[in-house]
Design a protein around this motif. Structure first.
Motif, mmCIF file in Angstrom:
data_model
loop_
_atom_site.group_PDB
_atom_site.id
_atom_site.type_symbol
_atom_site.label_atom_id
_atom_site.label_comp_id
_atom_site.label_asym_id
_atom_site.label_seq_id
_atom_site.Cartn_x
_atom_site.Cartn_y
_atom_site.Cartn_z
ATOM 1 N N ILE A 194 35.476 61.101 52.435
ATOM 2 C CA ILE A 194 35.349 60.842 53.874
ATOM 3 C C ILE A 194 36.706 61.082 54.514
ATOM 4 O O ILE A 194 37.687 60.426 54.166
ATOM 5 C CB ILE A 194 34.879 59.404 54.130
ATOM 6 C CG1 ILE A 194 33.509 59.209 53.539
ATOM 7 C CG2 ILE A 194 34.898 59.106 55.611
ATOM 8 C CD1 ILE A 194 32.819 57.950 53.946
ATOM 9 N N ILE A 233 32.479 51.919 51.032
ATOM 10 C CA ILE A 233 33.450 52.866 51.573
ATOM 11 C C ILE A 233 34.839 52.273 51.391
ATOM 12 O O ILE A 233 35.069 51.124 51.739
ATOM 13 C CB ILE A 233 33.196 53.153 53.065
ATOM 14 C CG1 ILE A 233 31.852 53.823 53.259
ATOM 15 C CG2 ILE A 233 34.317 54.012 53.640
ATOM 16 C CD1 ILE A 233 31.462 54.073 54.709
ATOM 17 N N GLU A 263 39.669 57.025 50.982
ATOM 18 C CA GLU A 263 38.774 57.941 51.700
ATOM 19 C C GLU A 263 37.577 58.349 50.848
ATOM 20 O O GLU A 263 37.183 59.506 50.808
ATOM 21 C CB GLU A 263 39.524 59.179 52.195
ATOM 22 C CG GLU A 263 40.604 58.862 53.194
ATOM 23 C CD GLU A 263 41.263 60.117 53.741
ATOM 24 O OE1 GLU A 263 41.423 61.100 52.980
ATOM 25 O OE2 GLU A 263 41.607 60.110 54.921
ATOM 26 N N VAL A 317 26.871 58.953 60.284
ATOM 27 C CA VAL A 317 28.319 59.139 60.435
ATOM 28 C C VAL A 317 28.622 59.898 61.726
ATOM 29 O O VAL A 317 29.516 59.521 62.481
ATOM 30 C CB VAL A 317 28.924 59.876 59.211
ATOM 31 C CG1 VAL A 317 30.361 60.277 59.473
ATOM 32 C CG2 VAL A 317 28.834 58.998 57.972
ATOM 33 N N VAL A 369 34.612 62.069 62.004
ATOM 34 C CA VAL A 369 34.677 61.892 60.554
ATOM 35 C C VAL A 369 33.876 62.985 59.849
ATOM 36 O O VAL A 369 32.779 63.353 60.273
ATOM 37 C CB VAL A 369 34.150 60.490 60.158
ATOM 38 C CG1 VAL A 369 34.023 60.360 58.646
ATOM 39 C CG2 VAL A 369 35.082 59.425 60.703
ATOM 40 N N VAL A 391 32.164 64.173 56.202
ATOM 41 C CA VAL A 391 31.653 63.667 54.929
ATOM 42 C C VAL A 391 31.369 64.847 54.015
ATOM 43 O O VAL A 391 30.646 65.769 54.394
ATOM 44 C CB VAL A 391 30.357 62.843 55.122
ATOM 45 C CG1 VAL A 391 29.803 62.395 53.786
ATOM 46 C CG2 VAL A 391 30.600 61.675 56.035
#
Length: 73
Positions: A7, A34, A39, A61, A68, A70
């Motif tokens: 992330i 998370i 990350e 997200v 962000v 992913v």
């Protein structure tokens, strides 16, 4: 099945915690965590639902933290 993600772009630990709470509510996910510092995100889900769940995660997200990124590892 455990699935790991990278992330990128989280601003703070509070953002990570809020995102984690939202992702845990996705149907089919039994566990999600998370780590803001590393990350990384790890989820547990059924093998046969993985692709569908990954798409749902990306939508959550994008809605909650638009900047962000992913990436599945």
């Amino acid at each position: 099945m455990k699935v790991k993600f990278k992330i990128k772009g989280l601003d703070c630990a509070n953002c990570a915690a809020e995102l984690e709470r939202k992702i845990q509510k996705i149907e089919g996910i039994t566990e999600a965590s998370i780590s803001f510092m590393t990350e990384k995100m790890i989820i547990e889900c059924n093998d046969n639902e993985k692709d569908e769940i990954v798409e749902k995660i990306k939508k959550v997200v994008k809605k909650e933290e638009p900047d962000v990124v992913v990436e599945e590892r």
